[in-house]
Write a protein that holds these residues in place. Structure first.
Motif: not given
Length: 314
Positions: A95-101
């Motif tokens: 799983i990757y957590l992403d806030d900025t695409r």
């Protein structure tokens, strides 16, 4: 149950938001009987958050990561695509957590919890969108609907992230004392700060203590980081201040007529003017009640357990 490896970063300069939200996954994984190992690029501030955990301290973001018979969570603004591809190939599920695409992520699942409109993204990963996917620590899972809304703002919470990277808290406390002396101030700080007068300081609260504090406050002034989701889960309305470039999407997405009020950016000359206008708006009991309902409605899922259920599939 396979071991969970968490790759992340955090320090005084970058803040502890990545580590804080990953702690939610770690706590839930352990509660289900699993083991957790961290790989962290960090400093003593990060160390204080992960005290007692199994941690490898290293700058891993541009390295080849050896394969493991384990699952992984990656939460980083600086990990290279090559390193992510290495982790994707070498672990069972990722799983990757992403806030900025920011990347075309390799095979796995991306959690993009910022409010906003989903869109099509490049790469092999499957994307999960929206605040309900935000990892929350277990005490936040069962927070009831907020029913008590005070007639006036009696108690205000100030929380500028784990490290207050812009040192905004002393100025906010002094300004509030001048303009709203009737309001009791509850302040989250890393350690005792002698500059903060006539307020209650809180240090290193665990998740249960944080829920209790948020639940008994009437309003918050907060950095527009990961704590926004915890405030929303508790139905605590307030003003968000952008303190880092990567918070732009969260500041825009959370601040609307049914959510938080924007206090603007930390460096803007009109910061305190915006805060004054926001406090005037939120002085209304009805306004705070409506926003409390709107915030909790966005956080009605349990993305923590849903994400871990996917990781734990065989």
């Amino acid at each position: 149950m396979l071991p969970l490896w968490i790759f992340s970063e955090g320090d005084k300069a970058r803040g502890l938001g990545h580590l804080s939200r990953c702690c939610a996954y770690a706590a839930a994984w352990r509660a289900q009987g699993g083991t957790v190992h961290w790989v962290v690029d960090g400093d003593k501030f990060a160390g204080s958050l992960l005290e007692g955990d199994s941690v490898s301290w290293e700058a891993w973001q541009d390295k080849n990561v050896p394969p493991q018979n384990a699952v992984a969570i990656v939460d980083s603004y600086s990990a290279s695509l090559t390193t992510l591809e290495c982790i994707s190939a070498g672990f069972v599920r990722v799983i990757y957590l992403d806030d900025t695409r920011r990347l075309a992520y390799p095979e796995g699942r991306v959690i993009h919890a910022s409010p906003g409109v989903p869109d099509s993204q490049p790469g092999a990963a499957i994307w999960q969108w929206g605040p309900s996917w935000q990892p929350l620590r277990p005490p936040f899972w069962s927070v009831p609907a907020r029913t008590r809304i005070s007639a006036r703002i009696e108690r205000l919470l100030i929380i500028m992230g784990g490290t207050d990277i812009r040192d905004l808290t002393p100025g906010l406390v002094a300004w509030l004392h001048r303009h709203h002396p009737e309001v009791e101030l509850e302040v989250i700080t890393q350690k005792h700060d002698s500059r903060l007068l006539e307020c209650r300081q809180h240090h290193r609260l665990d998740a249960g203590q944080m829920v209790e504090l948020m639940s008994r406050c009437d309003l918050a002034i907060s950095a527009a980081g990961q704590v926004s989701y915890e405030l929303a889960r508790c139905g605590l309305p307030g003003l968000l201040i952008g303190v880092a470039d990567n918070q732009a999407e969260q500041l825009a997405g959370w601040c609307d007529p049914d959510g938080f009020v924007s206090g603007g950016w930390w460096h803007e000359e009109g910061l305190y003017t915006q805060l004054a206008q926001g406090l005037a708006l939120l002085g209304s009991q009805d306004e705070r009640a409506r926003r409390a309902r709107g915030l909790q409605a966005r956080m009605n899922g349990n993305g923590t357990l849903e994400a871990l259920a996917w990781l734990n599939q065989r």
